[in-house]
Design a protein around this motif. Sequence first.
Motif, short mmCIF file in Angstrom:
data_model
loop_
_atom_site.label_atom_id
_atom_site.label_comp_id
_atom_site.label_asym_id
_atom_site.label_seq_id
_atom_site.Cartn_x
_atom_site.Cartn_y
_atom_site.Cartn_z
N ALA A 14 -13.15 31.11 13.81
CA ALA A 14 -12.94 29.93 13.06
C ALA A 14 -12.89 28.68 14.35
O ALA A 14 -12.35 28.95 15.43
CB ALA A 14 -11.61 29.97 12.31
N GLY A 15 -13.62 27.87 13.78
CA GLY A 15 -13.53 26.20 14.59
C GLY A 15 -14.90 26.54 15.53
O GLY A 15 -14.87 25.57 16.12
N ARG A 67 -19.00 18.42 8.46
CA ARG A 67 -18.97 19.61 9.35
C ARG A 67 -20.28 20.18 9.48
O ARG A 67 -20.77 20.57 10.45
CB ARG A 67 -18.09 20.83 8.70
CG ARG A 67 -16.62 20.32 8.73
CD ARG A 67 -15.82 21.50 8.26
NE ARG A 67 -16.10 22.28 7.00
CZ ARG A 67 -16.47 23.41 6.84
NH1 ARG A 67 -16.50 24.19 7.63
NH2 ARG A 67 -16.60 23.64 5.51
N LYS A 87 -14.95 27.69 9.21
CA LYS A 87 -13.66 28.11 8.44
C LYS A 87 -14.04 29.56 7.89
O LYS A 87 -15.03 29.94 7.45
CB LYS A 87 -13.23 27.19 7.34
CG LYS A 87 -13.17 25.80 7.92
CD LYS A 87 -12.59 24.87 6.72
CE LYS A 87 -12.56 23.48 7.10
NZ LYS A 87 -12.13 22.55 5.89
N GLU A 89 -13.59 30.52 4.96
CA GLU A 89 -14.04 30.42 3.65
C GLU A 89 -15.61 29.88 3.71
O GLU A 89 -16.46 29.94 2.77
CB GLU A 89 -13.35 29.25 2.78
CG GLU A 89 -12.94 27.97 3.58
CD GLU A 89 -11.72 27.87 4.18
OE1 GLU A 89 -11.53 28.81 4.81
OE2 GLU A 89 -11.21 26.81 4.16
N ASP A 90 -16.18 29.79 4.75
CA ASP A 90 -17.53 29.37 5.00
C ASP A 90 -18.43 30.79 5.10
O ASP A 90 -19.58 30.98 5.04
CB ASP A 90 -18.02 28.57 6.36
CG ASP A 90 -17.32 27.42 6.36
OD1 ASP A 90 -16.83 26.76 7.19
OD2 ASP A 90 -17.40 26.61 5.02
N SER A 129 -10.87 34.71 11.23
CA SER A 129 -9.58 33.71 11.47
C SER A 129 -8.74 34.09 12.57
O SER A 129 -9.05 34.91 13.61
CB SER A 129 -8.68 33.91 10.15
OG SER A 129 -8.51 35.12 10.19
#
Length: 129
Positions: A14-15, A67, A87, A89-90, A129
């Motif tokens: 994530a990120g 993004r 994220k 959720e992507d 995550s």
Amino acid sequence: QVQVVESGGGLVQAGGSLRLSCAVSGLTFDYYRMGWFRQAPGKEREGVAGMTWSGGYSYYADSVKGRFTISRENAKNTLYLQMDGLKPEDTAMYYCAAVLWTPFMTTAEALGASSYNYWGQGTQVTVSS
């Protein structure tokens, strides 16, 4: 024979960032609007980003605005999707699609899967995550 081939997917934290590519052959790329879609398990395919034939106008789903960046290089018959700030959720299979140019397309149409008639097999993006 039209071929649409996605690449660049993978596992990222994530990120992080990924850049997807879509190589198209068998059609005159300059004449086609292009789009990126994604589908997570158990969910419907959703439009992520779209672009006009010239690259002069782009469309984005609200969930990715700021993004993700769609771009195209007509000389190389290639579409790109730069994904930053990823994220969990992507996480989804990401697909590239093409449709012959039309003079006008609403955002809903540009991000609607039913508007497109050439599709790739997809590339998996997993965000941990």
